[in-house]
Design an enzyme around this catalytic site. Structure first.
Site, mmCIF file in Angstrom:
data_model
loop_
_atom_site.group_PDB
_atom_site.id
_atom_site.type_symbol
_atom_site.label_atom_id
_atom_site.label_comp_id
_atom_site.label_asym_id
_atom_site.label_seq_id
_atom_site.Cartn_x
_atom_site.Cartn_y
_atom_site.Cartn_z
ATOM 1 N N SER A 1 0.825 -1.493 -0.004
ATOM 2 C CA SER A 1 0.019 -0.070 -0.119
ATOM 3 C C SER A 1 0.882 1.448 0.051
ATOM 4 O O SER A 1 0.283 2.284 -0.577
ATOM 5 C CB SER A 1 -1.034 0.099 1.206
ATOM 6 O OG SER A 1 -0.091 -0.156 2.393
ATOM 7 N N LYS B 1 -11.724 1.125 -2.570
ATOM 8 C CA LYS B 1 -10.598 1.537 -3.235
ATOM 9 C C LYS B 1 -11.106 1.699 -4.829
ATOM 10 O O LYS B 1 -12.184 2.227 -5.089
ATOM 11 C CB LYS B 1 -9.231 0.996 -3.226
ATOM 12 C CG LYS B 1 -8.707 0.956 -1.571
ATOM 13 C CD LYS B 1 -7.552 0.345 -1.245
ATOM 14 C CE LYS B 1 -7.212 0.215 0.399
ATOM 15 N NZ LYS B 1 -7.901 1.414 1.114
ATOM 16 N N HIS C 1 -5.145 -3.050 -3.171
ATOM 17 C CA HIS C 1 -4.476 -2.207 -4.158
ATOM 18 C C HIS C 1 -4.546 -2.671 -5.324
ATOM 19 O O HIS C 1 -3.897 -2.011 -6.245
ATOM 20 C CB HIS C 1 -3.471 -1.525 -3.714
ATOM 21 C CG HIS C 1 -3.506 -0.780 -2.427
ATOM 22 N ND1 HIS C 1 -4.144 0.498 -2.352
ATOM 23 C CD2 HIS C 1 -3.365 -1.035 -1.006
ATOM 24 C CE1 HIS C 1 -3.978 0.791 -0.953
ATOM 25 N NE2 HIS C 1 -3.733 0.046 -0.297
HETATM 26 C C1 LIG Z 1 -3.587 -3.396 1.966
HETATM 27 C C2 LIG Z 1 -4.838 -3.142 2.727
HETATM 28 N N1 LIG Z 1 -5.447 -3.787 3.348
HETATM 29 C C3 LIG Z 1 -6.416 -3.517 4.036
HETATM 30 C C4 LIG Z 1 -7.112 -2.168 4.216
HETATM 31 C C5 LIG Z 1 -8.111 -2.060 4.881
HETATM 32 O O1 LIG Z 1 -9.380 -1.575 4.074
HETATM 33 P P1 LIG Z 1 -10.277 -0.442 4.485
HETATM 34 O O2 LIG Z 1 -9.716 1.036 4.333
HETATM 35 O O3 LIG Z 1 -11.300 -0.679 3.261
HETATM 36 O O4 LIG Z 1 -11.018 -0.983 5.555
HETATM 37 C C6 LIG Z 1 -6.344 -1.373 3.418
HETATM 38 C C7 LIG Z 1 -6.608 0.229 3.780
HETATM 39 O O5 LIG Z 1 -6.177 1.043 3.631
HETATM 40 C C8 LIG Z 1 -5.060 -1.742 2.704
HETATM 41 O O6 LIG Z 1 -4.492 -0.730 2.206
#
Ligand SMILES: Cc1ncc(COP(=O)(O)O)c(C=O)c1O
Length: 398
Positions: free
Chosen positions: A185, A244, A213
Site C-alpha cells: 500500500s 478503493k 490495491h
Molecule cells: C492493504 C490494505 N488492506 C486492508 C485495508 C483496509 O481496508 P479498508 O480501508 O477498506 O477498511 C487497506 C486500507 O487502507 C489496505 O491498504
C-alpha cells in the site's frame, strides 16, 4: 496513575498544528474525484485510492441510489441474524466469479475482513507468516488470533523460506497461513507470488493475498494479483477491499466453499458486527458491472501510471520498486517529506506524507496515487510542481 495521562502528554499533533505542518484530517468540501476542494481552493488529488475513478461514475451512483431506495440506509444487524440481504448474496456470487474462486464472503470494512479472516483461520496451534510491510489490518488480525506470528523481510524469498522452516519446527500439529499484500500500500511494489507459491506448497502452508490495491487494477480484467501472474488456482484466499477501485466501503474474501463456510460461522468480527450497508452493496455491484463492461477505465489508468512512472524517474526521483498506480517518492527524511508536502499543497497538489511506523525507518516518503479520471493537464501541473520543488529542496539535480 490516571489512564488519561497519556492523552494529556500527547502534544505532537498540537505542535504540528501550530507549526503549520499538520497534514491529517484535511477537510474536503467536494466529491472524491481527481480534483477536490479544500479551503476554497481546487487541488489535484494524488492521495486517493479511487484508482478507476468510479466514485462519480453515473452507473455506480445509480446502483447505490437504487439500493438505498429499496433497502433503506442500514441492515441494523449482523448477516448471521437479521441483516442478510439478497444483494449481499448476489454480490458474493458476482465476486467469486470475478476473481475465479468457488465462493466469497463480504464484510463491512476491508480492515474487518483481515481481522475476521486471519483470526478465524489461525488458531492457537497455528502460525501466521507475514511480510514485514504487510498492512496494519493483517498485523492486527494476527494479534486477534491466538496463533504464533513470524515476520519475513519484505518480498524476500530466502527470508520467507526461513520463516516457514521455523514455523514448521515450532508448530507441532498446527498449520501455517502466509499472508501478503498483493500490491504494497505504501510503496506500490508487487508480491512475487510465482516464487512464493512453490515454497508454500513445499512446507504445506496456505497462502492469502490482500488485493486492496490490486482489485480492479492488476490482471487481464482487473481480477487482481493472482490473475496478473496467472496463479489464481494456487492462491488459497483472495482478499479485497471495496474502499478503493470499487468506490464503496467494505471488503471480501474469496476461497473454497468449505473455507468460506467455516469463516462465516467462526469469525467474531463478521458475526458480531452489522452487515454492509445497502448503498455500499449497490455501489459495489455497479462498480463490478463497470469493471466487466468498460475496460477503458483500467486502460486509461495504466496510461497515466506508465507516464508518471517514467517521468518521475527521468526527473531523478526515487520511486522504489513500484510498478503500479501507487508511486512513492522516497525522500528518506521526515522533515524533507513534510516540507515537500507543504510546498506541493501551496502549488495545488494533494499528496500523503508517510512516516514511520507506516514505512520503515529512513524511508519516509510522499505517497502519490493515480486514477483513471485524472486529466493530462492535471498530470502536467503535478510534474511541473514536483520538478520545481524537487530542485528547490535539492532532491533532484538542476
Ligand atoms: C492493504 C490494505 N488492506 C486492508 C485495508 C483496509 O481496508 P479498508 O480501508 O477498506 O477498511 C487497506 C486500507 O487502507 C489496505 O491498504
Amino acid at each position: 496513575m490516571d489512564i488519561f495521562q497519556k492523552c494529556r502528554d500527547f502534544t505532537e499533533a498540537d505542535e504540528a498544528r501550530t507549526s503549520g505542518y499538520y497534514p491529517y484530517f484535511t477537510v474536503i468540501h467536494s466529491e472524491s474525484d481527481s480534483k477536490v476542494s479544500v479551503d476554497g481552493r481546487e487541488l489535484v488529488m494524488l492521495g486517493s485510492n479511487n484508482y478507476l475513478g468510479l466514485t462519480t461514475h453515473p452507473h455506480v451512483r445509480e446502483r447505490a441510489a437504487e439500493a438505498l431506495a429499496k433497502y433503506g440506509t442500514s441492515c441494523t444487524g449482523s448477516r448471521l441474524l437479521n441483516g442478510n440481504l439478497d444483494i449481499h448474496e448476489e454480490l458474493e456470487h458476482r465476486l467469486a466469479a470475478f476473481v475465479g474462486k468457488p465462493s466469497a464472503l463480504v464484510f463491512s470494512t476491508g480492515f474487518g475482513t483481515n481481522l475476521g479472516t486471519i483470526s478465524a483461520i489461525v488458531g492457537r496451534h497455528d502460525t501466521a507468516v507475514i511480510d514485514k510491510d504487510d498492512h496494519a489490518s493483517i498485523y492486527d488480525g494476527c494479534k486477534l488470533s491466538y496463533g504464533k506470528v513470524i515476520r519475513f523481510e519484505h518480498n524476500d524469498i530466502a527470508s520467507l523460506e526461513e520463516a516457514l522452516v521455523s514455523a514448521i519446527e515450532r508448530n507441532g500439529d498446527g498449520g501455517v497461513l502466509v499472508v501478503v499484500d498483493g500490491v504494497f500500500s505504501m510503496e506500490g511494489d508487487i508480491a512475487p507470488l510465482p516464487e512464493m507459491i512453490p515454497l508454500c506448497r513445499r512446507y504445506g502452508a496456505r497462502l492469502m493475498v490482500d488485493d486492496a490495491h490490486a482489485s480492479g487494477v492488476l490482471g487481464p480484467g482487473g481480477e487482481g494479483t493472482a490473475a496478473h501472474f496467472g496463479v489464481t488456482g494456487d492462491v488459497d484466499i483472495i482478499m479485497g477491499t471495496f474502499s478503493k477501485s470499487f468506490a464503496s466501503l467494505g471488503g471480501f474474501i474469496a476461497a473454497d466453499a468449505k473455507v468460506i463456510d467455516y469463516i462465516k460461522h467462526n469469525s467474531r468480527p463478521f458475526i458480531f458486527s452489522a452487515a454492509m450497508a445497502p448503498p455500499s452493496v449497490g455501489a459495489c455491484l455497479g462498480a463490478l458491472d463497470v469493471m466487466e463492461s468498460e475496460p477503458e477505465h483500467r486502460l486509461r489508468l495504466w496510461k497515466i501510471v506508465d507516464r508518471m512512472q517514467s517521468e518521475y524517474r527521468r526527473l531523478g526521483f526515487d520511486t522504489g520498486a513500484s510498478t503500479t498506480p501507487v508511486i512513492p517518492i522516497i525522500l528518506g527524511e521526515e522533515r524533507l517529506v513534510f516540507e515537500f508536502w507543504r510546498r506541493l499543497l501551496d502549488a495545488g497538489v494533494f499528496v500523503n506524507p508517510v512516516r514511520p511506523p507506516a514505512v520503515p525507518q529512513g524511508r519516509a516518503l510522499l505517497r502519490t496515487s493515480y486514477m483513471a479520471t485524472h486529466t493530462d493537464e492535471q498530470m502536467d501541473l503535478v510534474l511541473t510542481a514536483f520538478e520545481r520543488i524537487g530542485r528547490e529542496l535539492g532532491v533532484i539535480g538542476s
